[in-house]
Motif scaffolding. Structure first.
Motif, PDB file in Angstrom:
ATOM      1  N   ARG A  53      14.503   5.383 -11.023  1.00  0.00           N
ATOM      2  CA  ARG A  53      13.798   5.914  -9.851  1.00  0.00           C
ATOM      3  C   ARG A  53      13.332   7.343 -10.076  1.00  0.00           C
ATOM      4  N   GLN A  54      14.102   8.117 -10.804  1.00  0.00           N
ATOM      5  CA  GLN A  54      13.695   9.492 -11.105  1.00  0.00           C
ATOM      6  C   GLN A  54      12.395   9.500 -11.915  1.00  0.00           C
ATOM      7  N   ILE A  55      12.324   8.603 -12.904  1.00  0.00           N
ATOM      8  CA  ILE A  55      11.117   8.518 -13.742  1.00  0.00           C
ATOM      9  C   ILE A  55       9.929   8.039 -12.919  1.00  0.00           C
ATOM     10  N   LEU A  56      10.127   6.985 -12.134  1.00  0.00           N
ATOM     11  CA  LEU A  56       9.035   6.431 -11.335  1.00  0.00           C
ATOM     12  C   LEU A  56       8.551   7.429 -10.281  1.00  0.00           C
ATOM     13  N   SER A  57       9.457   8.219  -9.752  1.00  0.00           N
ATOM     14  CA  SER A  57       9.066   9.218  -8.753  1.00  0.00           C
ATOM     15  C   SER A  57       8.135  10.260  -9.358  1.00  0.00           C
ATOM     16  N   VAL A  58       8.410  10.649 -10.596  1.00  0.00           N
ATOM     17  CA  VAL A  58       7.534  11.613 -11.263  1.00  0.00           C
ATOM     18  C   VAL A  58       6.148  11.011 -11.486  1.00  0.00           C
ATOM     19  N   TYR A  59       6.117   9.765 -11.969  1.00  0.00           N
ATOM     20  CA  TYR A  59       4.825   9.095 -12.157  1.00  0.00           C
ATOM     21  C   TYR A  59       4.074   8.959 -10.836  1.00  0.00           C
ATOM     22  N   MET A 107       7.682  -4.875 -12.145  1.00  0.00           N
ATOM     23  CA  MET A 107       7.288  -4.596 -13.522  1.00  0.00           C
ATOM     24  C   MET A 107       5.789  -4.337 -13.659  1.00  0.00           C
ATOM     25  N   VAL A 108       4.974  -5.181 -13.051  1.00  0.00           N
ATOM     26  CA  VAL A 108       3.523  -5.015 -13.155  1.00  0.00           C
ATOM     27  C   VAL A 108       3.079  -3.746 -12.437  1.00  0.00           C
ATOM     28  N   TRP A 109       3.676  -3.475 -11.272  1.00  0.00           N
ATOM     29  CA  TRP A 109       3.337  -2.253 -10.535  1.00  0.00           C
ATOM     30  C   TRP A 109       3.662  -1.015 -11.363  1.00  0.00           C
ATOM     31  N   ILE A 110       4.811  -1.006 -12.008  1.00  0.00           N
ATOM     32  CA  ILE A 110       5.210   0.136 -12.836  1.00  0.00           C
ATOM     33  C   ILE A 110       4.229   0.323 -13.991  1.00  0.00           C
ATOM     34  N   SER A 111       3.814  -0.784 -14.596  1.00  0.00           N
ATOM     35  CA  SER A 111       2.872  -0.694 -15.720  1.00  0.00           C
ATOM     36  C   SER A 111       1.544  -0.091 -15.261  1.00  0.00           C
ATOM     37  N   LEU A 112       1.076  -0.485 -14.074  1.00  0.00           N
ATOM     38  CA  LEU A 112      -0.184   0.063 -13.568  1.00  0.00           C
ATOM     39  C   LEU A 112      -0.028   1.524 -13.151  1.00  0.00           C
ATOM     40  N   LEU A 113       1.153   1.877 -12.668  1.00  0.00           N
ATOM     41  CA  LEU A 113       1.420   3.273 -12.328  1.00  0.00           C
ATOM     42  C   LEU A 113       1.233   4.157 -13.566  1.00  0.00           C
ATOM     43  N   ILE A 114       1.739   3.685 -14.692  1.00  0.00           N
ATOM     44  CA  ILE A 114       1.614   4.441 -15.945  1.00  0.00           C
ATOM     45  C   ILE A 114       0.174   4.436 -16.443  1.00  0.00           C
ATOM     46  N   ILE A 115      -0.450   3.266 -16.458  1.00  0.00           N
ATOM     47  CA  ILE A 115      -1.817   3.134 -16.965  1.00  0.00           C
ATOM     48  C   ILE A 115      -2.793   3.991 -16.154  1.00  0.00           C
ATOM     49  N   LEU A 116      -2.711   3.913 -14.845  1.00  0.00           N
ATOM     50  CA  LEU A 116      -3.637   4.670 -14.005  1.00  0.00           C
ATOM     51  C   LEU A 116      -3.436   6.171 -14.152  1.00  0.00           C
ATOM     52  N   THR A 117      -2.187   6.573 -14.303  1.00  0.00           N
ATOM     53  CA  THR A 117      -1.917   8.002 -14.530  1.00  0.00           C
ATOM     54  C   THR A 117      -2.584   8.472 -15.816  1.00  0.00           C
ATOM     55  N   PRO A 139      13.549   0.856  -3.461  1.00  0.00           N
ATOM     56  CA  PRO A 139      13.548   1.865  -4.521  1.00  0.00           C
ATOM     57  C   PRO A 139      14.961   2.131  -5.040  1.00  0.00           C
ATOM     58  N   GLY A 140      15.090   2.255  -6.337  1.00  0.00           N
ATOM     59  CA  GLY A 140      16.397   2.441  -6.955  1.00  0.00           C
ATOM     60  C   GLY A 140      17.005   1.153  -7.465  1.00  0.00           C
ATOM     61  N   LEU A 189       0.811  -1.211   0.000  1.00  0.00           N
ATOM     62  CA  LEU A 189       0.000   0.000   0.000  1.00  0.00           C
ATOM     63  C   LEU A 189       0.848   1.266   0.000  1.00  0.00           C
ATOM     64  N   THR A 190       1.989   1.213   0.659  1.00  0.00           N
ATOM     65  CA  THR A 190       2.809   2.414   0.816  1.00  0.00           C
ATOM     66  C   THR A 190       3.943   2.514  -0.198  1.00  0.00           C
ATOM     67  N   TYR A 191       4.000   1.597  -1.156  1.00  0.00           N
ATOM     68  CA  TYR A 191       5.138   1.604  -2.084  1.00  0.00           C
ATOM     69  C   TYR A 191       5.243   2.884  -2.911  1.00  0.00           C
ATOM     70  N   PRO A 192       4.114   3.494  -3.361  1.00  0.00           N
ATOM     71  CA  PRO A 192       4.258   4.769  -4.088  1.00  0.00           C
ATOM     72  C   PRO A 192       4.955   5.844  -3.267  1.00  0.00           C
ATOM     73  N   ILE A 193       4.761   5.803  -1.943  1.00  0.00           N
ATOM     74  CA  ILE A 193       5.441   6.765  -1.065  1.00  0.00           C
ATOM     75  C   ILE A 193       6.892   6.355  -0.850  1.00  0.00           C
ATOM     76  N   SER A 194       7.134   5.031  -0.736  1.00  0.00           N
ATOM     77  CA  SER A 194       8.501   4.529  -0.551  1.00  0.00           C
ATOM     78  C   SER A 194       9.406   4.936  -1.704  1.00  0.00           C
ATOM     79  N   VAL A 195       8.857   4.921  -2.913  1.00  0.00           N
ATOM     80  CA  VAL A 195       9.642   5.303  -4.091  1.00  0.00           C
ATOM     81  C   VAL A 195      10.153   6.732  -3.962  1.00  0.00           C
ATOM     82  N   LEU A 196       9.361   7.567  -3.303  1.00  0.00           N
ATOM     83  CA  LEU A 196       9.727   8.983  -3.166  1.00  0.00           C
ATOM     84  C   LEU A 196      10.672   9.249  -1.993  1.00  0.00           C
TER      85      LEU A 196
END
Length: 515
Positions: free
Chosen positions: A266-272, A321-331, A310-311, A249-256
């Protein structure tokens, strides 16, 4: 007319870019030797030799990638290790391109935006390798995009594809079964389509019966679920690589905010991540879209089933990989909803071309770097090729090999039978009674002709006493160092000088008078 022309030009340029990035992945088709990839290939090779998966070939992952490799090897019949690896990487390139076109035709520019943003960065988490994760990313993205389509835009072929894609995901990568079940149910709840639900469920059921037909179900469930249980039930809150609800649940915050390397990915994922969290907060406060936000958060949590620090890039990063794909899709989905609300979204729209250009032109980007494919192959696959060739030159019909570690690709290169009941003996099989007993019995009744153990992990995985007593180690003549390969002393009687001389071209030799 002007708008249509711009749209056409954009699509043409985008398709040309995807072809360009595909060429870059072809250039990288011999980079990285990764056991999660070549385990699928080696298991399929054992099946081609007549062995049964699970009962005679250990495999603690789902069967989809193995069966696909089986078909690839049967059709292409690669003659060299170089061809074997390259053809599997080419399959992933073709697979991704095909889905990119499907997304364009089915979901328009929104769907096509996903491959444009995903393809330039998937290299950093092994999305170009022949992995289950690499294959299920696009079917999962299809289901997510379909979930957020309007009811009147769902067609009959979507119902068919929901069933097929759900089955494909389930039988390609087991950690994402909860995610696909969640998506499957949500799609039909939203559409209120009971007939579609029954049809898709029937497709999943029938294809599942076909998939497990002929398998030893007891061995299948033992290797897939019991052996992997420790990975699934981790509960430490301070270890990101364990599976638990808190880290997911907290992984989007952990990335930051978590410790770790701040690199290109990590720079790209942090922006997403920051963009998506901002959009979720905006929709919560302004539009009160509670159900939309809850679904989004749960989708991200289910996709972050095995997160990493992260990193992390390459080895280990494939788990995200799947989490990153959903991060992009949901955005992208939130962005479309914002456009339809007719709010001023210029600042957010500006983010996507910036990320896209950064992913290509950053000094850390792999895209503009040149690579020597032959040199890359030598670096990543030399140990399989050389040791395999040495075994092949010295072996007779009936000789066997035991690989104590992850290097199962040796069986393909050496073209030799395994002495072990379950073909492979990976480190995660150690201390499991079933596999340890089979190993002990092998050394007593059917000792292998050749024995290979990963030199790097000898402190963790020590050489058994029986090897030290009954086997002779090959020496690397250039440095006079020990190798990872041993031969049974009984075999020495059948090795004449001509055969022993034949391996000198690989700088291997046997000290027949050891101290």
């Amino acid at each position: 007319m002007h708008s249509k022309l711009l749209k056409t030009i954009f699509m043409v340029i985008s398709i040309l870019f995807l072809l360009f990035i595909s060429k870059k992945y072809y250039d990288q088709s011999t980079s990285f030797a990764f056991v999660d990839e070549y385990d699928n290939i080696a298991a399929a090779h054992q099946m081609i030799k007549g062995k049964k998966l699970f009962s005679e070939v250990f495999h603690n992952r789902q069967i989809g990638p193995v069966y696909m490799s089986y078909v690839i090897q049967k059709i292409v019949k690669p003659q060299t290790l170089y061809q074997l690896i390259t053809v599997h990487r080419l399959f992933i390139i073709t697979f991704s391109l095909s889905f990119s076109i499907l997304f364009l035709l089915r979901f328009g520019l929104l769907g096509f935006g996903f491959p444009l943003l995903f393809e330039p960065i998937k290299y950093y988490f092994h999305g170009n390798l022949f992995l289950g994760e690499s294959m299920i990313v696009y079917p999962i993205a299809y289901l997510v995009l379909l979930l957020f389509e309007k009811s009147n835009k769902i067609f009959f072929f979507d119902t068919i594809l929901v069933g097929f894609f759900s089955w494909f995901i389930i039988f390609s990568r087991e950690p994402y079964i909860p995610l696909v079940i969640f998506l499957f149910i949500l799609v039909f709840i939203k559409q209120k389509d009971l007939k579609g639900f029954i049809l898709s469920s029937t497709i999943v059921f029938l294809l599942s019966l076909i998939a497990v037909f002929g398998l030893n179900l007891k061995d299948y469930f033992f290797q897939l679920f019991v052996v992997n249980r420790s990975r699934i039930t981790g509960n430490s809150f301070d270890k990101l690589d364990n599976v638990n609800l808190f880290t997911s649940l907290t992984y989007p915050i952990s990335v930051l905010f978590s410790d770790g390397k701040w690199n290109h990915l990590r720079q790209i994922l942090s922006v997403y991540s920051l963009t998506l969290m901002s959009l979720i907060l905006y929709f919560l406060v302004i539009f009160k879209k509670y159900r939309l936000i809850l679904i989004s958060i749960l989708l991200l949590a289910f996709s972050a089933i095995r997160v990493v620090n992260p990193g992390t890039v390459f080895y280990g990063a494939y788990r995200t990989m799947v989490w990153i794909s959903l991060l992009i899709i949901l955005t992208l989905i939130y962005l479309r909803k914002l456009i339809k609300s007719k709010k001023n979204i210029a600042p957010i729209l500006f983010i996507f071309p910036v990320i896209f250009l950064f992913s290509i032109f950053s000094k850390e980007s792999f895209i503009l770097k040149k690579i020597d494919k032959v040199q890359s192959f030598d670096i990543n696959y030399n140990r399989f090729f050389v040791n395999g060739e040495v075994i092949k030159l010295l072996s007779h019909s009936g000789d066997t090999l035991f690989v104590d570690g992850y290097d199962s690709l040796l069986f393909w290169q050496a073209d030799i039978k395994s002495a072990y009941k379950y073909s492979f003996y990976y480190p995660n099989m150690k201390d499991i009674q079933t596999f340890d007993k089979a190993k002990e019995l092998m050394f007593k009744k059917n000792p292998p002709t050749f024995y290979f153990i990963d030199c790097v992990y000898r402190n963790i995985n020590p050489i058994p006493k029986v090897i030290k007593n009954d086997y002779l180690q090959f020496i690397y003549s250039v440095t006079n160092d020990d190798t990872c390969l041993y031969v049974n002393k009984v075999k020495l009687a059948s090795l004449d000088n001509e055969r022993l001389d034949s391996i000198k071209k690989y700088n291997y030799f046997l000290n027949l008078s050891p101290k």
